[in-house]
Design a protein around this motif. Structure first.
Motif, PDB file in Angstrom:
ATOM      1  N   THR A   1       0.806  -1.000   0.055  1.00 48.07           N
ATOM      2  CA  THR A   1      -0.466  -0.037   0.640  1.00 48.07           C
ATOM      3  C   THR A   1       0.485   1.294  -0.196  1.00 48.07           C
TER       4      THR A   1
ATOM      5  N   ARG B   1      -2.652  -2.345  -3.357  1.00 49.44           N
ATOM      6  CA  ARG B   1      -4.178  -1.627  -2.634  1.00 49.44           C
ATOM      7  C   ARG B   1      -3.770   0.119  -2.480  1.00 49.44           C
TER       8      ARG B   1
ATOM      9  N   THR C   1      -5.982  -3.422   7.799  1.00 47.56           N
ATOM     10  CA  THR C   1      -5.591  -2.463   6.824  1.00 47.56           C
ATOM     11  C   THR C   1      -3.154  -1.661   7.505  1.00 47.56           C
TER      12      THR C   1
END
Ligand code: XIL
Length: 316
Positions: free
Chosen positions: A44, A81, A236
């Protein structure tokens, strides 16, 4: 074999991943670990896809930083992501103080989310489309989006993202929703309303910025409340901070805490995977954000694995 991503995938998860940032990619000791798909199957971008980075002035998009991360994921064979489309923070002033009418701000959101998500079409496993919509008491954050559009900004953003990349999983992401309480209830009510209204939404992201010794015991049951609605969930932005310098006792507690957080995801079938908010204390956001706190990651300042790493392995 061993390694966080290999173990997570062998146990049925889609990935074990990490955040990273462009400025870190010249550190070859760091990238040797980052690029290793045995440890990380997903990355990410910590900053380079945010609004201030991607549309600093209206209609002028800059994707160089985001592209570097997206290309790295492609080269490494890692999932990506997207983070994020709509957030009150790291928002350029032309948006936050733009004095837009509801109609104009709708167009602004549609153009930003549509262009951003469209640019990475086909490259992104999941997008944090809306980030941090709620205050800790479960009321809506009164940012420019809510103040101008009410709650409708959420569906405006989700619909624009779906149109731009129909195959990306679309998430709402927040923190302090990991325990039962007003904020988790607010998120649950929001996603129920969105699903009932047919708004495109695939998942809810639990940031999991925790404090050592304070991992919520209700986390797994909260995850299950969301997966019961048919949604995917994911961890996350996991990190677990402590006062610095770190004590041996806190590092040992952190090992247990990492294990219990990861175990909660492992125990919930709809939990897609786990992402740490960078893997080394060398590049953690924690010390610069929480005064006197740090040592939050599974690798230390010198890129050496901490007891926390073994806690993760024990859960996978
Ligand atoms: C953080 C980044 O890691 C920092 O480099 C930056 O200065 C501030 O933002 N929740 C989020 C992330 O959703 O985007 C934040 O990332 C951490 C908190």
């Amino acid at each position: 074999g061993s390694g966080l991503n290999r173990l997570a995938q062998a146990a049925g998860k889609k990935y074990f991943g990490t955040a990273t940032d462009n400025s870190e990619l010249t550190d070859t000791v760091y990238t040797a670990i980052l690029d290793n798909k045995v440890e990380f199957g997903q990355i990410t971008p910590a900053n380079s896809m945010k609004w201030d980075a991607t549309e600093p002035t209206r209609g002028t998009f800059t994707f160089s930083g985001g592209d570097q991360i997206a290309n790295l994921a492609k080269t490494n064979g890692q999932l990506l992501r997207g983070h994020n489309c709509v957030w009150y923070n790291q928002l350029p002033s032309w948006v936050s103080s733009g004095q837009f009418t509801a109609a104009d701000l709708t167009t602004v959101i549609q153009n930003h989310c549509g262009t951003l998500v469209g640019h990475y079409k086909g490259q992104v496993y999941s997008w944090d489309v809306v980030n941090e919509p709620f205050n800790d008491d479960g009321t809506w954050r009164t940012d420019v989006f809510y103040n101008t559009l009410g709650t409708s900004y959420v569906s405006i953003a989700l619909q624009a993202a779906r149109a731009a990349d129909p195959n990306a999983k679309l998430y709402i992401n927040d923190y302090n929703i990991e325990q039962t309480g007003a904020k988790a209830t607010a998120m649950l009510n929001l996603v129920k309303q969105l699903l009932a209204a047919g708004v495109p939404l695939d998942g809810v992201g639990f940031q999991c910025h925790f404090i050592v010794g304070e991992v919520p015991t209700s986390f797994q049951s909260v995850l299950q409340q969301f997966t019961a609605l048919g949604l995917e969930v994911a961890i996350t932005e996991l990190d677990i901070r402590m006062p610095t310098p770190a004590s041996q006792a806190n590092l040992a507690q952190q090992q247990k805490d990492y294990q219990s957080v990861v175990q909660a995801c492992m125990n919930v079938e709809g939990c897609a995977g786990i992402t740490v908010w960078d893997f080394t204390d060398k590049y953690s956001w924690v010390p610069s954000t929480f005064s006197g706190q740090g040592a939050a990651c599974p690798w230390d300042q010198n890129l050496v694995k901490k007891p926390a790493y073994n806690g993760i392995v024990a859960a996978l």
